[in-house]
Motif scaffolding. Sequence first.
Motif, mmCIF file in Angstrom:
data_model
loop_
_atom_site.group_PDB
_atom_site.id
_atom_site.type_symbol
_atom_site.label_atom_id
_atom_site.label_comp_id
_atom_site.label_asym_id
_atom_site.label_seq_id
_atom_site.Cartn_x
_atom_site.Cartn_y
_atom_site.Cartn_z
ATOM 1 N N ILE B 346 -0.940 -2.915 4.519
ATOM 2 C CA ILE B 346 0.355 -3.094 4.015
ATOM 3 C C ILE B 346 0.293 -3.074 2.507
ATOM 4 O O ILE B 346 1.335 -2.146 1.966
ATOM 5 C CB ILE B 346 0.788 -4.490 4.137
ATOM 6 C CG1 ILE B 346 0.883 -4.600 5.982
ATOM 7 C CG2 ILE B 346 2.224 -4.675 3.947
ATOM 8 C CD1 ILE B 346 1.241 -5.934 6.470
ATOM 9 N N ASN B 347 -0.814 -3.012 1.853
ATOM 10 C CA ASN B 347 -0.796 -3.089 0.384
ATOM 11 C C ASN B 347 -0.811 -1.895 0.053
ATOM 12 O O ASN B 347 -0.588 -1.479 -1.335
ATOM 13 C CB ASN B 347 -2.033 -3.687 -0.125
ATOM 14 C CG ASN B 347 -2.040 -5.389 0.116
ATOM 15 O OD1 ASN B 347 -1.125 -5.930 0.224
ATOM 16 N ND2 ASN B 347 -3.231 -5.909 0.554
ATOM 17 N N GLU B 348 -0.959 -0.563 0.829
ATOM 18 C CA GLU B 348 -1.139 0.731 0.452
ATOM 19 C C GLU B 348 0.449 1.235 0.336
ATOM 20 O O GLU B 348 0.677 2.283 -0.236
ATOM 21 C CB GLU B 348 -1.769 1.483 1.407
ATOM 22 C CG GLU B 348 -3.147 1.419 1.664
ATOM 23 C CD GLU B 348 -3.951 2.134 0.584
ATOM 24 O OE1 GLU B 348 -3.553 3.385 0.742
ATOM 25 O OE2 GLU B 348 -4.916 1.695 -0.056
ATOM 26 N N TYR B 349 1.295 0.433 0.882
ATOM 27 C CA TYR B 349 2.770 0.826 0.693
ATOM 28 C C TYR B 349 3.477 -0.024 -0.227
ATOM 29 O O TYR B 349 2.848 -0.948 -0.989
ATOM 30 C CB TYR B 349 3.415 0.580 2.081
ATOM 31 C CG TYR B 349 2.564 1.632 3.146
ATOM 32 C CD1 TYR B 349 3.276 2.601 3.587
ATOM 33 C CD2 TYR B 349 1.596 1.018 3.979
ATOM 34 C CE1 TYR B 349 2.788 3.348 4.328
ATOM 35 C CE2 TYR B 349 1.079 1.662 4.996
ATOM 36 C CZ TYR B 349 1.730 3.094 5.439
ATOM 37 O OH TYR B 349 0.918 3.895 6.345
ATOM 38 N N GLY B 350 4.508 0.081 -0.496
ATOM 39 C CA GLY B 350 5.509 -0.495 -1.357
ATOM 40 C C GLY B 350 6.576 0.795 -1.972
ATOM 41 O O GLY B 350 6.256 1.926 -2.249
ATOM 42 N N GLY B 351 7.515 0.223 -2.069
ATOM 43 C CA GLY B 351 8.715 0.903 -2.456
ATOM 44 C C GLY B 351 9.299 2.416 -2.022
ATOM 45 O O GLY B 351 9.878 3.210 -2.603
ATOM 46 N N ARG B 417 7.761 -5.737 1.279
ATOM 47 C CA ARG B 417 6.485 -5.244 0.866
ATOM 48 C C ARG B 417 6.242 -3.896 1.107
ATOM 49 O O ARG B 417 5.751 -3.070 0.203
ATOM 50 C CB ARG B 417 5.132 -6.079 1.669
ATOM 51 C CG ARG B 417 4.972 -7.373 1.008
ATOM 52 C CD ARG B 417 3.711 -8.129 1.206
ATOM 53 N NE ARG B 417 3.512 -8.583 2.552
ATOM 54 C CZ ARG B 417 2.242 -8.968 3.165
ATOM 55 N NH1 ARG B 417 1.338 -8.792 2.420
ATOM 56 N NH2 ARG B 417 2.122 -9.313 4.385
ATOM 57 N N ILE B 418 6.838 -3.355 2.188
ATOM 58 C CA ILE B 418 6.367 -2.090 2.350
ATOM 59 C C ILE B 418 7.366 -0.878 1.787
ATOM 60 O O ILE B 418 7.349 0.286 1.191
ATOM 61 C CB ILE B 418 6.531 -1.680 3.999
ATOM 62 C CG1 ILE B 418 5.231 -2.317 4.430
ATOM 63 C CG2 ILE B 418 6.487 -0.249 4.354
ATOM 64 C CD1 ILE B 418 5.186 -2.294 6.076
ATOM 65 N N PHE B 419 8.959 -1.406 2.087
ATOM 66 C CA PHE B 419 9.750 -0.337 1.500
ATOM 67 C C PHE B 419 10.421 -0.804 0.229
ATOM 68 O O PHE B 419 10.892 0.216 -0.523
ATOM 69 C CB PHE B 419 10.897 -0.532 2.548
ATOM 70 C CG PHE B 419 10.622 0.032 3.840
ATOM 71 C CD1 PHE B 419 10.529 1.548 4.032
ATOM 72 C CD2 PHE B 419 10.189 -0.861 4.975
ATOM 73 C CE1 PHE B 419 10.129 2.022 5.201
ATOM 74 C CE2 PHE B 419 9.769 -0.340 5.905
ATOM 75 C CZ PHE B 419 9.725 0.921 6.401
ATOM 76 N N GLN B 420 10.318 -1.892 -0.272
ATOM 77 C CA GLN B 420 10.898 -2.101 -1.661
ATOM 78 C C GLN B 420 9.555 -2.543 -2.476
ATOM 79 O O GLN B 420 8.669 -1.742 -2.502
ATOM 80 C CB GLN B 420 11.814 -3.463 -1.597
ATOM 81 C CG GLN B 420 12.875 -3.163 -0.928
ATOM 82 C CD GLN B 420 14.038 -4.128 -0.716
ATOM 83 O OE1 GLN B 420 13.928 -5.093 -0.870
ATOM 84 N NE2 GLN B 420 15.383 -3.535 -0.398
ATOM 85 N N ALA B 421 9.783 -3.349 -3.564
ATOM 86 C CA ALA B 421 8.676 -3.723 -4.522
ATOM 87 C C ALA B 421 8.369 -2.407 -5.315
ATOM 88 O O ALA B 421 9.223 -1.532 -5.460
ATOM 89 C CB ALA B 421 7.268 -4.226 -3.853
ATOM 90 N N ASP B 422 7.348 -2.368 -6.002
ATOM 91 C CA ASP B 422 7.093 -1.433 -6.973
ATOM 92 C C ASP B 422 6.714 0.029 -6.122
ATOM 93 O O ASP B 422 5.878 0.002 -5.270
ATOM 94 C CB ASP B 422 5.838 -1.790 -7.597
ATOM 95 C CG ASP B 422 6.100 -2.797 -8.580
ATOM 96 O OD1 ASP B 422 7.188 -3.094 -8.889
ATOM 97 O OD2 ASP B 422 5.158 -3.397 -8.890
ATOM 98 N N GLU B 423 7.355 1.176 -6.703
ATOM 99 C CA GLU B 423 7.177 2.091 -5.823
ATOM 100 C C GLU B 423 5.548 2.781 -5.858
ATOM 101 O O GLU B 423 5.052 2.837 -6.981
ATOM 102 C CB GLU B 423 8.333 3.364 -6.161
ATOM 103 C CG GLU B 423 7.988 4.465 -5.239
ATOM 104 C CD GLU B 423 9.426 5.530 -5.609
ATOM 105 O OE1 GLU B 423 9.750 5.338 -6.683
ATOM 106 O OE2 GLU B 423 9.315 6.648 -4.867
ATOM 107 N N THR B 424 5.039 3.077 -4.744
ATOM 108 C CA THR B 424 3.940 3.819 -4.882
ATOM 109 C C THR B 424 4.231 5.241 -4.679
ATOM 110 O O THR B 424 5.369 5.722 -5.119
ATOM 111 C CB THR B 424 3.018 3.374 -3.526
ATOM 112 O OG1 THR B 424 3.785 3.535 -2.535
ATOM 113 C CG2 THR B 424 2.303 1.986 -3.813
ATOM 114 N N LYS B 425 3.221 6.146 -4.152
ATOM 115 C CA LYS B 425 3.479 7.566 -4.198
ATOM 116 C C LYS B 425 4.806 7.449 -2.959
ATOM 117 O O LYS B 425 4.853 6.826 -2.115
ATOM 118 C CB LYS B 425 2.318 8.351 -3.554
ATOM 119 C CG LYS B 425 1.673 8.737 -4.507
ATOM 120 C CD LYS B 425 0.256 9.261 -3.654
ATOM 121 C CE LYS B 425 -0.601 8.593 -3.049
ATOM 122 N NZ LYS B 425 -1.386 9.008 -2.124
#
Lengths: 483, 483
Positions: B346-351, B417-425
């Motif tokens: 899950i930590n790989e995702y975000g934003g 955690r997956i879709f919001q938070a800081d954007e990853t790639k």
Amino acid sequence: MIDINWVVFAPALSLIIAASVSLLITVFKKNTKLSAIISLIAVAVAAAFNLQLFLNRAEGVQSSFGLEYLADTPALGFNFVILIATALAILISYDYLEKRNLDQIEYYPLMLLSASGALVMVAAGGMITLILGLEIMSLAVYVLAAWKQDSPASEEAGMKYFLLGAFASAFLIYGIAMLFGATGSFNYAAIAASVSSDGFDKIFYAVLASILILVGLGFKTAMFPFHQWAPDVYTGAPMPVTAFMSMVVKTAAFAALFRIAASFLLDMPSFISQILLIMIALTMIVGNMGGLVQTSLKRMLAFSAVAHAGYLGLALFAAKTVGIQAAVWYLTAYVIMNAGAFAVLSLIVDENDQADSLDDIAGLAKTHPALATAFSIFLFSLAGFPLFAGFIGKILVFQAAIENGYVLVAIIGIITSLVAVVYYLRPVIVMYFKNTDNKITIQPSMATTIVIAVAAIVTVLLGILPGWWYGLFEMGQRIVAAG
Amino acid sequence: MTLAVIFIPLIAAFVLLIINDRKLQAAIAFLAAIASFVVSLFLSSALPISRLWIPGFNSYFELNPAGAASVLVLVASLVMIPTVLYASKQIEKNTGNFLALLLFMQAGLNGIFLAKDLVLFYLFWEATLIPSLMMLGIWGRKNRRKAVVKYLIYAVGGSFFMLISILAIKPLAGAASYRFMDLYAVTPKLPVQTQIWLFLGFSAAFLVKQPIFPLHSWLISFNEENHHSGVADVMGTLYKVGAFGFFAWAMPLLPEGAKAVSPFLMVLAAFSAVYAIIAAISQTNLKRALAYASLSHMGIIGVGIFALNLIGSNGAVFLLAAQMLSTGGLFLITGMLYERRKSFDINEYGGIAKSAPMLAAFALFIIFTSIGVPGLANFPGEFMSLMGAFQSNVGATVIAALAVIGAGVFGVNLYQRIFQADETKPLIDLDRLELIVLIPILAGILWLGLAPNLELEKIEIQSRYINPISQTVESNNKAGDSQ
């Protein structure tokens, strides 16, 4: 005057005649394949005679030599099983022997003689016929077990089987003698009548005789504690012979045991039933636990054969009602799935029946998907999974035991079959799920392929539509030996 | 028509095994899924089927779509459509075989829901195990063999205990056959002690499959190790039929046993719900998190079922149907995420909501369903389960209600955690096929959420067979009359 009803023992007779004929022919023309074909035809003829008898079974008891040789529904049912098993064993042998230079001409005649002995045992309506059949059957199998003369393991198998077998026969004969002393008769019907009559006072001898008989037949059926020979002999003997032993010998011995149980064994003091109960429970436990620790698949199937003897034994308690019907069904299923499994193994193993460990079949699903599928079907069926014949067989025998109040032993049976699931499915897991670059070479054989294909189809068919074959052997209330 | 929902997938599966063209295979599987969905739309008005299956043993091939069966079959076949579609795209090697196994599964599941003969029910119950094992074992991830063995031992262990109960229940009660109605006529009269034992036997199988703490650990590794597309997990979701087993068989047949054992099971279920959702919140692996979340649903279903009242049973079965959609949908979305980023962490995702708004919207919608937002599929079932539970055990209900709160925390947290938070790639948004895959699930969720009554009425027909319920219903009616 001796009353001889030739039709009644036509099935056994046709096997004996064919055995002699093929021996004579092959003296002049040394061709084992020819003798295999003669044997197959003989089995077909015997099956036809058996069918004829089966269709006429409604017209009263068909018997010969008084009530010594019977052709009633139980006998005919077991006959079918034996004939199917013999045909399958012949087909598995067909290419196997040639590839290993084991194709001496006496092989098939011996197999036929053994099968004819089995038919006699099944038909026995009295102790003398029983011992006659048992010896005909066993002598031939002793030789077959040692068929691979250059292999010490095979020789050991034959020798061990012979010595222990002779020992067991002696017990059986003692038992028979003692029973004669107690009841004054060899015939099951007369024994049953005598044992259950009011004034019967030789109960001690009858009980002792029953125990001795149990020892003798327990050996042939490979029931605990008389099973120790089975794994070694089954492993040492050539693959088709192992298949033959685990099918035909077991069927014949169980048929005899069922008839004895229905006639008088279950009427003995409950002490006898309890001995039987313990034997059966331990057979299931020992067979399945033993199977769990094997690495050789052939040896695993040997232990599985022991375990299945235990399951079959469960139906013994219902021998007077639905037990025999359930046993005929179970043995049919067992013979077919077992023959299939041995046939698959006979293609995989090397010249010396080695290379049958789990690692050797890893990745079989990739190299030979059809073979892996068939093997999986047989293993799932042996493990008692629904959709396959083994499941129906299992519920029939468990039901038979539970209906007669033997719930605890049925529970033991079900728990041990959980253990069995582990060792039966381990090969499946290895074949399908293990990543490997194993290159497996199999030895192609048309005859064996036929066995595998037919066995796989029948295993599934019997599992989905069990009714017709089960319904055929409806016994009614009249199962006791006499008419 | 009743037969069709079993035979359409079955025949299609066999066809898939024969043909080789991948496109054709996908088309056939899709058509079969559509066809069985269309048929199951009309299933509730279809005629039952009854044929003697094993004569002598008195087991029937009896299927009856009345009651909950039609609802569950309908939802399951709706879920099949996106599953088959997505599987045809995502499964790279041996696509045809995988699709065939999916269809075998569907046939077996429909059989479980429709069977009205106890032995037939067991047949389907065990038979579905084989395809699900194969899917996990062949297409699964790295540690799949361990997961297979674990799953196998739990599942077979449980169902063998059930087999004992099945085999014992007919002779003990003296029922005429294994058909539900014949058993139902006599089994409630069995002595309490017997009923408790039999009920425990059934429970062993059903608790494993439901699953309920402490028999749940197979589920986690099952989901974690299955193919990364999530399609096999969807079938796994459908396979959580333990609650249905209680509802359709154990509780109506053994009312006294149910009354005695259920209070304990209810506490277990409540604990299971809370424990699982706490575990879910703390997972970093997406699939494990979902596995725990669905385990928590099963706990809620459990408290509803074990409440032994009308509203609880209705709600639980409804939730069982609804969670097929919500959990199935979530697993498919997991597969879509994995395909894009090759990770379940899950930590790989975000934003990623920014770059993939449609994916985020669908995910949010299904997460809302899963946490029981009113108007969506899970809400009625969850609410009614808890309401039913409240009437029979306040304490357990309070605990279970905590799980509902926990589910809210879990769902919102997961989305955040997956879709919001800081954007990853950035991530690619849904393509057309994925959209088509998710729409049936969306439609199903709305349909069950907005018009639950139609399906609830069907479920209630069957709930009334659960004896304690029918008694309370009757007494309520009487009380109503006297006023």
